[in-house]
Design a protein around this motif. Structure first.
Motif, mmCIF file in Angstrom:
data_model
loop_
_atom_site.group_PDB
_atom_site.id
_atom_site.type_symbol
_atom_site.label_atom_id
_atom_site.label_comp_id
_atom_site.label_asym_id
_atom_site.label_seq_id
_atom_site.Cartn_x
_atom_site.Cartn_y
_atom_site.Cartn_z
ATOM 1 N N SER A 96 0.838 -1.189 0.000
ATOM 2 C CA SER A 96 0.000 0.000 0.000
ATOM 3 C C SER A 96 0.871 1.235 0.000
ATOM 4 C CB SER A 96 -0.907 0.001 1.238
ATOM 5 O OG SER A 96 -1.480 1.268 1.439
ATOM 6 N N ALA A 97 0.823 2.004 -1.086
ATOM 7 C CA ALA A 97 1.621 3.229 -1.157
ATOM 8 C C ALA A 97 1.196 4.200 -0.073
ATOM 9 C CB ALA A 97 1.464 3.866 -2.538
ATOM 10 N N GLU A 98 -0.096 4.203 0.259
ATOM 11 C CA GLU A 98 -0.608 5.095 1.304
ATOM 12 C C GLU A 98 -0.023 4.726 2.660
ATOM 13 O OE1 GLU A 98 -4.779 7.031 1.031
ATOM 14 O OE2 GLU A 98 -5.017 5.191 2.203
ATOM 15 N N TRP A 99 -0.006 3.443 2.952
ATOM 16 C CA TRP A 99 0.586 2.976 4.203
ATOM 17 C C TRP A 99 2.072 3.314 4.232
ATOM 18 C CZ3 TRP A 99 -1.002 0.660 8.726
ATOM 19 C CH2 TRP A 99 -0.001 0.079 9.518
ATOM 20 N N ASP A 100 2.767 3.024 3.151
ATOM 21 C CA ASP A 100 4.206 3.294 3.092
ATOM 22 C C ASP A 100 4.508 4.768 3.305
ATOM 23 O OD1 ASP A 100 4.851 0.634 2.589
ATOM 24 O OD2 ASP A 100 4.643 0.872 0.429
ATOM 25 N N ALA A 101 3.615 5.623 2.824
ATOM 26 C CA ALA A 101 3.855 7.058 2.904
ATOM 27 C C ALA A 101 3.598 7.623 4.289
ATOM 28 C CB ALA A 101 2.984 7.791 1.887
ATOM 29 N N TYR A 102 2.635 7.060 5.032
ATOM 30 C CA TYR A 102 2.182 7.717 6.263
ATOM 31 C C TYR A 102 2.372 6.918 7.542
ATOM 32 C CZ TYR A 102 -0.011 10.874 2.915
ATOM 33 O OH TYR A 102 -0.221 11.768 1.903
ATOM 34 N N ALA A 103 2.602 5.621 7.481
ATOM 35 C CA ALA A 103 2.828 4.848 8.700
ATOM 36 C C ALA A 103 4.197 5.189 9.290
ATOM 37 C CB ALA A 103 2.736 3.354 8.403
ATOM 38 N N THR A 104 4.310 5.139 10.612
ATOM 39 C CA THR A 104 5.571 5.506 11.278
ATOM 40 C C THR A 104 6.173 4.325 12.032
ATOM 41 O OG1 THR A 104 4.304 6.329 13.175
ATOM 42 C CG2 THR A 104 4.981 7.947 11.506
ATOM 43 N N LEU A 105 5.925 3.110 11.570
ATOM 44 C CA LEU A 105 6.432 1.929 12.260
ATOM 45 C C LEU A 105 7.950 1.943 12.427
ATOM 46 C CD1 LEU A 105 5.753 -0.741 13.592
ATOM 47 C CD2 LEU A 105 5.596 -1.792 11.336
ATOM 48 N N PRO A 106 8.744 2.137 11.368
ATOM 49 C CA PRO A 106 10.205 2.163 11.565
ATOM 50 C C PRO A 106 10.672 3.361 12.376
ATOM 51 C CG PRO A 106 9.637 2.699 9.287
ATOM 52 C CD PRO A 106 8.379 2.224 9.940
ATOM 53 N N ALA A 107 10.059 4.526 12.173
ATOM 54 C CA ALA A 107 10.465 5.719 12.919
ATOM 55 C C ALA A 107 10.171 5.557 14.404
ATOM 56 C CB ALA A 107 9.744 6.950 12.369
ATOM 57 N N ASP A 108 9.054 4.931 14.736
ATOM 58 C CA ASP A 108 8.708 4.734 16.139
ATOM 59 C C ASP A 108 9.652 3.743 16.809
ATOM 60 O OD1 ASP A 108 6.684 6.477 15.653
ATOM 61 O OD2 ASP A 108 5.041 5.054 15.911
ATOM 62 N N GLU A 109 10.044 2.713 16.069
ATOM 63 C CA GLU A 109 10.999 1.759 16.627
ATOM 64 C C GLU A 109 12.344 2.428 16.855
ATOM 65 O OE1 GLU A 109 12.790 -2.661 15.592
ATOM 66 O OE2 GLU A 109 10.776 -2.103 14.964
ATOM 67 N N ARG A 110 12.719 3.277 15.943
ATOM 68 C CA ARG A 110 13.970 4.041 16.096
ATOM 69 C C ARG A 110 13.907 4.929 17.331
ATOM 70 N NH1 ARG A 110 16.005 9.191 13.610
ATOM 71 N NH2 ARG A 110 18.221 8.919 13.141
ATOM 72 N N LEU A 111 12.759 5.567 17.556
ATOM 73 C CA LEU A 111 12.597 6.440 18.718
ATOM 74 C C LEU A 111 12.696 5.647 20.010
ATOM 75 C CD1 LEU A 111 11.966 9.361 19.611
ATOM 76 C CD2 LEU A 111 9.546 8.743 19.561
ATOM 77 N N ARG A 112 12.059 4.474 20.069
ATOM 78 C CA ARG A 112 12.149 3.633 21.263
ATOM 79 C C ARG A 112 13.586 3.219 21.525
ATOM 80 N NH1 ARG A 112 7.412 1.556 18.880
ATOM 81 N NH2 ARG A 112 8.483 -0.272 18.020
ATOM 82 N N ASN A 113 14.284 2.830 20.471
ATOM 83 C CA ASN A 113 15.675 2.418 20.638
ATOM 84 C C ASN A 113 16.551 3.570 21.119
ATOM 85 O OD1 ASN A 113 15.587 -0.339 19.982
ATOM 86 N ND2 ASN A 113 15.493 0.110 17.806
ATOM 87 N N SER A 114 16.262 4.778 20.658
ATOM 88 C CA SER A 114 17.044 5.942 21.078
ATOM 89 C C SER A 114 16.844 6.223 22.556
ATOM 90 C CB SER A 114 16.650 7.167 20.245
ATOM 91 O OG SER A 114 17.004 6.995 18.894
ATOM 92 N N PHE A 115 15.608 6.159 23.011
ATOM 93 C CA PHE A 115 15.347 6.340 24.444
ATOM 94 C C PHE A 115 16.003 5.225 25.259
ATOM 95 C CE2 PHE A 115 12.025 9.470 23.533
ATOM 96 C CZ PHE A 115 12.084 10.284 24.665
ATOM 97 N N ALA A 116 15.936 3.996 24.749
ATOM 98 C CA ALA A 116 16.540 2.869 25.454
ATOM 99 C C ALA A 116 18.049 3.031 25.563
ATOM 100 C CB ALA A 116 16.199 1.558 24.733
ATOM 101 N N GLN A 117 18.676 3.488 24.482
ATOM 102 C CA GLN A 117 20.122 3.677 24.509
ATOM 103 C C GLN A 117 20.506 4.792 25.468
ATOM 104 O OE1 GLN A 117 22.334 1.629 22.715
ATOM 105 N NE2 GLN A 117 23.744 2.581 24.169
ATOM 106 N N LEU A 118 19.720 5.862 25.493
ATOM 107 C CA LEU A 118 19.980 6.927 26.457
ATOM 108 C C LEU A 118 19.906 6.378 27.876
ATOM 109 C CD1 LEU A 118 20.329 9.857 27.416
ATOM 110 C CD2 LEU A 118 17.850 10.151 27.140
ATOM 111 N N TYR A 119 18.919 5.534 28.161
ATOM 112 C CA TYR A 119 18.766 4.941 29.482
ATOM 113 C C TYR A 119 20.003 4.112 29.847
ATOM 114 C CZ TYR A 119 16.177 2.793 33.383
ATOM 115 O OH TYR A 119 15.753 2.394 34.621
#
Length: 545
Positions: A370-393
């Motif tokens: 789905s091009a729409e899903w690919d364009a607007y979903a934030t699944l990889p970005a959200d995982e990156r954000l969680r990992n960044s907070f985890a690494q800071l911890y």
């Protein structure tokens, strides 16, 4: 699905939404690129770095503004109507090609790749470079605008997802440099395997690596290298990348000094003096690690990758101030949060949440994505954000332990470390706020600390209400959400994906609602930086709640 060949396209998925790269109005005179040098010299590489640094330091906030503004020393030779459009992956290539065009330098790039799965940005294995395009003057000059458009339409973040040791079927555009001064420099790209690419614009005396990046809305931002990039395995090619040395051969020099014809030959890994797999393997003698298994030492002290990069780039001359490091890390997290806000806002403006929920969650192996899903979903970005907070911890846990041991590598300029850390955390949390407009058109403001408590409820699904997109769980905040029963079931079923903390995002398989509801959710880790600083949370190993 077997190996799928993909030619990059203009409407490329989530981090490539723009349909064009560079544009001129109808009737404008074409700009031509003449090749006057057969290879990039050390001075040319330095000049490219200075060009990138000038753009970054100009303070420009969009790709168009950057190229039209005072940071671009070549803007006077461009028509005033020239528009320069790019996202993160394209920005790096287009800056390089633009600079080459202004200096008569040769250029070549990968224009066809293959990989395993439907979404080559998030493959579990390395992509391969299948074909290259050499920019060769056949007599009429190389049309700059058409060439930049072609590059824009044929490169994407998947082009970076390659094992740096691979040299076939054709050579890839980048090589993996040793982490050392001069090799990591202005113009070096950094690839995040979660789907983002940045370009280094400076390295400070204390070893901090500064970068700028472009986004799908053409905005340009700046931050510093750190744990937000994760530690990639070699096969996915994350981390530092330099453009491979190249030479135009077989060309005929004309009376005016320009070169016609010929083809471009790239240097192989073994021919590049600073080629190294150190960032993946580690730097100990006989190092054979890979990504998270790599071990680094500096002056006989064991360090993580990001500490090692800092030490190596400063020549060991940096001091580690915990309060300052926390401040910089929080600013970097704020950068990631605001980038996420941009994607959520794009979905809101496109009114995706008002549409019916798809029958299945699109996946990397889906036959019809789905091009729409690919364009607007934030699944990889959200995982990156969680990992960044985890690494800071993790990092902060280690820093606090070293301080308690009176480690001489740490410096504190005033007062109690705990009080100073609390002050910095409160200050940066309040300075980093996100305000979203809920479904009843009322403003809701969240601080960075608020978001840290919502890491595992932040909703990546663009078909859900904005309240859920920002992690609302309370009855009061969800009162304005218009999601129907099916969307609510999907939100609950997607908890397993919201809990993921993998080292690098890999596109999941397509899932129906029934399949998603059967998936047992992983237990999320406890990441409470404020409580860690206060001494009320367990340090180090990210204790289970």
């Amino acid at each position: 699905m077997g190996w799928k060949t993909a030619i990059a396209r203009a409407t490329v998925l989530a981090l490539g939404l723009l349909a064009f790269g560079v544009s001129l109005p109808a009737g404008a005179q074409p700009l031509n690129w003449r090749i006057t040098k057969t290879e990039w010299s050390a001075a040319d590489e330095k000049g490219f770095g200075e060009f990138v640094r000038s753009i970054a330091l100009s303070g420009c906030t969009t790709t168009i503004q950057c190229m039209r503004g005072p940071g671009n020393p070549y803007r006077a030779s461009d028509p005033g109507t020239l528009e320069f459009h790019a996202d993160c992956a394209k920005w790096v290539y287009m800056l390089r090609a633009y600079y080459a065009s202004k200096h008569g330098l040769p250029f070549s790039y990968v224009d066809k790749i293959s990989g395993e799965g439907a979404d080559l940005r998030f493959t579990a294995t390395s992509n391969l470079a299948l074909a290259r395009h050499d920019l060769v003057d056949r007599g009429a000059g190389i049309p700059i605008v058409a060439t930049l458009n072609a590059i824009h339409n044929q490169v994407w973040s998947a082009t970076y997802r390659m094992d740096p040791a691979a040299q076939a079927p054709v050579l890839q555009d980048f090589y993996s440099p040793k982490i050392q001064p001069g090799s990591i420099r202005a113009g070096t790209a950094i690839y995040d395997i979660n789907g983002h690419v940045v370009v280094v614009y400076d390295v400070t005396e204390d070893g901090r690596i500064l970068y700028m990046d472009a986004h799908p809305d053409e905005s340009v931002s700046r931050s510093s290298y750190g744990p937000q990039f994760g530690q990639s395995s070699a096969q996915l090619g994350g981390g530092f990348k330099n453009f491979r040395p190249m030479k135009l051969v077989g060309a005929v020099q004309q009376k005016d000094g320009s070169y016609l014809g010929g083809h471009v030959v790239l240097a192989r890994n073994e021919e590049i003096a600073d080629y190294s797999l150190e960032q993946y393997r580690g730097n100990a003698p006989g190092a054979k690690g890979d990504g998270a298994d790599a071990h680094f030492t500096y002056n006989n002290t064991a360090l993580g990758l990001f500490e090692y990069a800092r030490a190596a780039m400063s020549g060991g001359e940096f001091t580690f101030n915990p309060a300052y490091e926390l401040q910089v890390s929080l600013k970097s997290l704020c950068h990631d949060v605001r980038e996420r806000a941009m994607h959520v806002n794009m979905a809101v403006e496109a009114r995706i949440a008002e549409k019916q929920q798809p029958a299945a969650l699109p996946g990397g192996g889906a036959a019809s994505g789905s091009a729409e899903w690919d364009a607007y979903a934030t699944l990889p970005a959200d995982e990156r954000l969680r990992n960044s907070f985890a690494q800071l911890y993790r990092d902060l846990s280690g820093t606090i332990a070293l301080w308690q041991q009176h480690d001489l590598r740490l410096v504190q300029d005033r007062g109690s470390l705990q009080e100073h850390l609390q002050q910095i955390y409160a200050q940066e949390s309040q300075a980093c706020t996100i305000t979203y407009t809920n479904s009843d058109h009322k403003a809701v403001t969240l601080t960075l600390d608020d978001l840290s408590s919502r890491l595992f409820s932040l909703d990546f699904d663009p078909y859900h209400c904005v309240e859920r997109r920002w992690g609302a769980t309370s009855e009061a905040e969800l009162a304005s959400c218009k999601d129907d029963a099916i969307k609510t079931r999907w939100y609950k079923a997607e908890q397993t994906l919201r809990n993921q903390m993998a080292a690098g995002y890999v596109a999941p398989p397509a899932l129906s609602l029934a399949e998603a509801e059967k998936a047992p959710p992983d237990v999320p880790v406890a990441i409470n930086v404020r409580a860690l600083i206060a001494g009320t949370a367990k340090p180090a190993g990210l204790a289970q709640p």
